[in-house]
Motif scaffolding. Structure first.
Motif, PDB file in Angstrom:
ATOM      1  N   GLU A  21       0.882  -1.151   0.107  1.00  0.00           N
ATOM      2  CA  GLU A  21       0.013   0.176  -0.047  1.00  0.00           C
ATOM      3  C   GLU A  21       0.904   1.391   0.078  1.00  0.00           C
ATOM      4  O   GLU A  21       0.610   2.234  -0.750  1.00  0.00           O
ATOM      5  CB  GLU A  21      -0.904   0.046   1.311  1.00  0.00           C
ATOM      6  N   ALA A  22       1.894   1.161   0.652  1.00  0.00           N
ATOM      7  CA  ALA A  22       2.697   2.391   0.931  1.00  0.00           C
ATOM      8  C   ALA A  22       3.323   2.703  -0.514  1.00  0.00           C
ATOM      9  O   ALA A  22       3.476   3.687  -0.902  1.00  0.00           O
ATOM     10  CB  ALA A  22       3.787   2.146   1.739  1.00  0.00           C
ATOM     11  N   ALA A  23       3.856   1.533  -1.022  1.00  0.00           N
ATOM     12  CA  ALA A  23       4.435   1.798  -2.638  1.00  0.00           C
ATOM     13  C   ALA A  23       3.290   2.301  -3.838  1.00  0.00           C
ATOM     14  O   ALA A  23       3.844   3.042  -4.365  1.00  0.00           O
ATOM     15  CB  ALA A  23       5.018   0.312  -2.988  1.00  0.00           C
ATOM     16  N   ALA A  24       2.215   1.675  -3.398  1.00  0.00           N
ATOM     17  CA  ALA A  24       1.075   2.305  -4.279  1.00  0.00           C
ATOM     18  C   ALA A  24       0.786   3.701  -4.084  1.00  0.00           C
ATOM     19  O   ALA A  24       0.487   4.396  -5.096  1.00  0.00           O
ATOM     20  CB  ALA A  24      -0.349   1.437  -4.044  1.00  0.00           C
ATOM     21  N   THR A  26       2.776   6.050  -3.038  1.00  0.00           N
ATOM     22  CA  THR A  26       3.774   7.026  -3.271  1.00  0.00           C
ATOM     23  C   THR A  26       4.348   7.106  -4.649  1.00  0.00           C
ATOM     24  O   THR A  26       5.183   6.055  -5.027  1.00  0.00           O
ATOM     25  CB  THR A  26       4.857   6.666  -2.361  1.00  0.00           C
ATOM     26  N   PRO A  27       3.911   7.992  -5.371  1.00  0.00           N
ATOM     27  CA  PRO A  27       4.332   7.933  -6.923  1.00  0.00           C
ATOM     28  C   PRO A  27       5.866   7.708  -7.179  1.00  0.00           C
ATOM     29  O   PRO A  27       6.138   6.841  -7.969  1.00  0.00           O
ATOM     30  CB  PRO A  27       3.986   9.105  -7.247  1.00  0.00           C
ATOM     31  N   GLY A  28       6.782   8.468  -6.451  1.00  0.00           N
ATOM     32  CA  GLY A  28       8.111   8.381  -6.589  1.00  0.00           C
ATOM     33  C   GLY A  28       8.853   7.034  -5.749  1.00  0.00           C
ATOM     34  O   GLY A  28       9.923   6.970  -6.056  1.00  0.00           O
ATOM     35  N   GLY A  29       8.027   6.177  -5.101  1.00  0.00           N
ATOM     36  CA  GLY A  29       8.532   5.097  -4.201  1.00  0.00           C
ATOM     37  C   GLY A  29       9.006   5.365  -3.026  1.00  0.00           C
ATOM     38  O   GLY A  29       9.100   6.371  -2.651  1.00  0.00           O
ATOM     39  N   VAL A  30       9.054   4.468  -2.461  1.00  0.00           N
ATOM     40  CA  VAL A  30       9.611   4.489  -1.021  1.00  0.00           C
ATOM     41  C   VAL A  30      10.629   3.452  -0.517  1.00  0.00           C
ATOM     42  O   VAL A  30      11.150   2.734  -1.564  1.00  0.00           O
ATOM     43  CB  VAL A  30       8.632   3.968   0.003  1.00  0.00           C
ATOM     44  N   THR A  31      11.689   4.164   0.345  1.00  0.00           N
ATOM     45  CA  THR A  31      13.126   3.245   0.549  1.00  0.00           C
ATOM     46  C   THR A  31      12.762   2.297   1.453  1.00  0.00           C
ATOM     47  O   THR A  31      11.781   2.424   2.444  1.00  0.00           O
ATOM     48  CB  THR A  31      14.008   4.356   1.016  1.00  0.00           C
ATOM     49  N   VAL A  32      13.732   1.539   1.746  1.00  0.00           N
ATOM     50  CA  VAL A  32      13.383   0.341   2.675  1.00  0.00           C
ATOM     51  C   VAL A  32      13.623   1.135   4.136  1.00  0.00           C
ATOM     52  O   VAL A  32      12.866   0.751   5.048  1.00  0.00           O
ATOM     53  CB  VAL A  32      14.722  -0.679   2.659  1.00  0.00           C
ATOM     54  N   ALA A  33      14.450   2.266   4.243  1.00  0.00           N
ATOM     55  CA  ALA A  33      14.530   2.988   5.608  1.00  0.00           C
ATOM     56  C   ALA A  33      13.263   3.824   6.004  1.00  0.00           C
ATOM     57  O   ALA A  33      12.886   3.685   6.996  1.00  0.00           O
ATOM     58  CB  ALA A  33      15.889   4.179   5.609  1.00  0.00           C
ATOM     59  N   GLU A  34      12.509   3.953   5.066  1.00  0.00           N
ATOM     60  CA  GLU A  34      11.098   4.881   5.320  1.00  0.00           C
ATOM     61  C   GLU A  34      10.473   3.806   5.600  1.00  0.00           C
ATOM     62  O   GLU A  34       9.418   4.015   6.683  1.00  0.00           O
ATOM     63  CB  GLU A  34      10.867   5.650   3.998  1.00  0.00           C
ATOM     64  N   LEU A  35      10.357   2.546   5.011  1.00  0.00           N
ATOM     65  CA  LEU A  35       9.470   1.505   5.469  1.00  0.00           C
ATOM     66  C   LEU A  35       9.615   0.944   6.836  1.00  0.00           C
ATOM     67  O   LEU A  35       8.551   0.713   7.491  1.00  0.00           O
ATOM     68  CB  LEU A  35       9.371   0.480   4.509  1.00  0.00           C
ATOM     69  N   ALA A  36      10.717   0.769   7.049  1.00  0.00           N
ATOM     70  CA  ALA A  36      11.100   0.232   8.461  1.00  0.00           C
ATOM     71  C   ALA A  36      10.816   1.393   9.585  1.00  0.00           C
ATOM     72  O   ALA A  36      10.403   0.909  10.620  1.00  0.00           O
ATOM     73  CB  ALA A  36      12.819   0.237   8.437  1.00  0.00           C
ATOM     74  N   ARG A  37      11.107   2.564   9.276  1.00  0.00           N
ATOM     75  CA  ARG A  37      10.822   3.645  10.388  1.00  0.00           C
ATOM     76  C   ARG A  37       9.456   3.578  10.814  1.00  0.00           C
ATOM     77  O   ARG A  37       8.919   3.809  11.678  1.00  0.00           O
ATOM     78  CB  ARG A  37      11.382   5.119   9.783  1.00  0.00           C
ATOM     79  N   GLY A  57       7.470  -9.870  -8.733  1.00  0.00           N
ATOM     80  CA  GLY A  57       6.726  -8.831  -9.668  1.00  0.00           C
ATOM     81  C   GLY A  57       5.770  -7.696  -8.841  1.00  0.00           C
ATOM     82  O   GLY A  57       5.071  -7.132  -9.469  1.00  0.00           O
ATOM     83  N   PHE A  58       5.682  -7.924  -7.425  1.00  0.00           N
ATOM     84  CA  PHE A  58       4.642  -6.985  -6.594  1.00  0.00           C
ATOM     85  C   PHE A  58       5.377  -5.747  -6.534  1.00  0.00           C
ATOM     86  O   PHE A  58       4.646  -4.658  -6.439  1.00  0.00           O
ATOM     87  CB  PHE A  58       4.473  -7.788  -5.312  1.00  0.00           C
ATOM     88  N   LEU A  59       6.572  -5.608  -6.553  1.00  0.00           N
ATOM     89  CA  LEU A  59       7.287  -4.347  -6.380  1.00  0.00           C
ATOM     90  C   LEU A  59       8.289  -3.946  -7.521  1.00  0.00           C
ATOM     91  O   LEU A  59       8.912  -5.214  -8.158  1.00  0.00           O
ATOM     92  CB  LEU A  59       7.957  -4.136  -5.067  1.00  0.00           C
ATOM     93  N   LEU A  60       8.544  -2.950  -8.091  1.00  0.00           N
ATOM     94  CA  LEU A  60       9.698  -2.635  -9.027  1.00  0.00           C
ATOM     95  C   LEU A  60      10.511  -1.764  -8.057  1.00  0.00           C
ATOM     96  O   LEU A  60      10.244  -0.784  -7.516  1.00  0.00           O
ATOM     97  CB  LEU A  60       9.012  -1.894 -10.162  1.00  0.00           C
ATOM     98  N   GLU A  61      11.915  -2.052  -8.526  1.00  0.00           N
ATOM     99  CA  GLU A  61      13.049  -1.083  -7.784  1.00  0.00           C
ATOM    100  C   GLU A  61      13.412  -0.145  -8.920  1.00  0.00           C
ATOM    101  O   GLU A  61      13.785  -0.312 -10.052  1.00  0.00           O
ATOM    102  CB  GLU A  61      14.183  -1.848  -7.324  1.00  0.00           C
ATOM    103  N   GLN A  62      13.760   1.139  -8.548  1.00  0.00           N
ATOM    104  CA  GLN A  62      14.281   1.976  -9.104  1.00  0.00           C
ATOM    105  C   GLN A  62      15.168   3.132  -8.213  1.00  0.00           C
ATOM    106  O   GLN A  62      14.500   3.697  -7.715  1.00  0.00           O
ATOM    107  CB  GLN A  62      13.542   2.840 -10.087  1.00  0.00           C
ATOM    108  N   HIS A  63      16.474   3.067  -8.348  1.00  0.00           N
ATOM    109  CA  HIS A  63      17.337   3.874  -7.405  1.00  0.00           C
ATOM    110  C   HIS A  63      17.100   3.892  -6.276  1.00  0.00           C
ATOM    111  O   HIS A  63      17.044   4.868  -5.343  1.00  0.00           O
ATOM    112  CB  HIS A  63      17.153   5.707  -8.062  1.00  0.00           C
ATOM    113  N   ARG A  64      16.915   2.679  -5.636  1.00  0.00           N
ATOM    114  CA  ARG A  64      16.876   2.085  -4.436  1.00  0.00           C
ATOM    115  C   ARG A  64      15.331   2.572  -3.696  1.00  0.00           C
ATOM    116  O   ARG A  64      15.236   2.594  -2.670  1.00  0.00           O
ATOM    117  CB  ARG A  64      17.862   2.559  -3.565  1.00  0.00           C
ATOM    118  N   ARG A  65      14.432   3.036  -4.867  1.00  0.00           N
ATOM    119  CA  ARG A  65      13.330   3.088  -4.239  1.00  0.00           C
ATOM    120  C   ARG A  65      12.217   2.205  -5.109  1.00  0.00           C
ATOM    121  O   ARG A  65      12.387   1.865  -6.201  1.00  0.00           O
ATOM    122  CB  ARG A  65      12.673   4.715  -4.665  1.00  0.00           C
ATOM    123  N   PHE A  66      11.130   1.915  -4.263  1.00  0.00           N
ATOM    124  CA  PHE A  66      10.400   0.538  -4.625  1.00  0.00           C
ATOM    125  C   PHE A  66       8.813   1.216  -4.878  1.00  0.00           C
ATOM    126  O   PHE A  66       8.237   2.089  -4.064  1.00  0.00           O
ATOM    127  CB  PHE A  66      10.325  -0.270  -3.682  1.00  0.00           C
TER     128      PHE A  66
END
Length: 245
Positions: A21-24, A26-37, A57-66
């Motif tokens: 849901e967080a990835a959906a 956030t148009p620019g994607g989220v980082t692991v640190a943001e998710l963990a926090r 295939g449930f997430l796509l990664e680009q520049h360490r954002r998902f």
């Protein structure tokens, strides 16, 4: 309790659902640190989950954002009728027929989620609920009560067992109203979610399967508003019946 036991929450499943849901959202994607926090989970655990979601295939990664990947959409295509197919133009037309705003709603777990709305909403604070797809408790919305009423019986028993842990009075009231909701195919909410709002819901179907609900809302001013919603629902049901024949 259902034959499969109480349908309680599962921490890992909750985390996966929240990540998606967080990835959906956030148009620019989220980082692991943001998710963990935000989840309060260890970054290593979140990274493991994210890795698995990317691999499937449930997430796509680009520049360490998902960002959300294509897999959820593919599953919907495979299922064929998970999400009601009503265009914005059709929703606006249904609103015109009803004479009230119309909100297309689906059940997601223990919540009702508004997918889209038709017509001009005269209760401004409700607009973000539809536009931002905010989850609402099933038993506190007309649409949620309708969708729960037409959920498979075994699954419904499990959901009610879980809901009873937090709101036993609402579950008892719903059980009492269930036969009437199923017989009339109409559900009501008089101030359950908002003391100033009257709502009524009718089903959206694919063949004989209820895939969603159309919620009609109006400011709550007494018996006159209930009658107005009744007439709006009657017009809408007649219109839907005509379009199917």
């Amino acid at each position: 309790m259902s034959e499969h036991g109480r349908r309680g929450r599962h921490r890992t499943v909750d985390r996966v659902a929240w990540i998606l849901e967080a990835a959906a959202r956030t148009p620019g994607g989220v980082t692991v640190a943001e998710l963990a926090r935000t989840t309060g989970a260890p970054a290593s655990s979140v990274q493991d989950l994210v890795n698995g979601l990317v691999a499937t295939g449930f997430l796509l990664e680009q520049h360490r954002r998902f960002r959300l990947g294509p897999a959820p959409h593919v599953l919907n295509l495979i299922a064929g009728r998970v999400v009601p197919r009503i265009s914005q133009a059709e929703l606006d037309d249904l609103s015109r027929v009803a004479g009230t705003p119309v909100l297309l709603t689906v059940r997601v777990g223990l919540d009702a989620v508004y997918l889209a709305r038709g017509g001009e909403d005269h209760i401004p604070r409700l607009v973000p609920l539809a536009d931002e797809h905010v989850a609402r408790p099933l038993l506190r919305t007309a649409a949620g009560r309708l969708l729960l009423a037409f959920t498979d019986e075994t699954e419904r028993r499990g959901l009610l067992d879980e809901l009873a842990r937090h709101d036993p009075e609402a579950v008892a009231e719903f059980r009492s109203a269930l036969p009437s909701i199923r017989a009339s195919r109409i559900s009501r909410s008089e101030g359950l979610a908002d003391p100033e709002v009257s709502a009524l819901a009718i089903p959206v179907t694919d063949g004989s399967v209820v895939t969603g609900a159309l919620a009609l809302m109006h400011r709550r001013r007494g018996r006159s508003e209930r009658l107005r919603l009744d007439r709006a629902a009657a017009r809408l049901l007649a219109h839907l019946q005509e379009t199917r024949t």
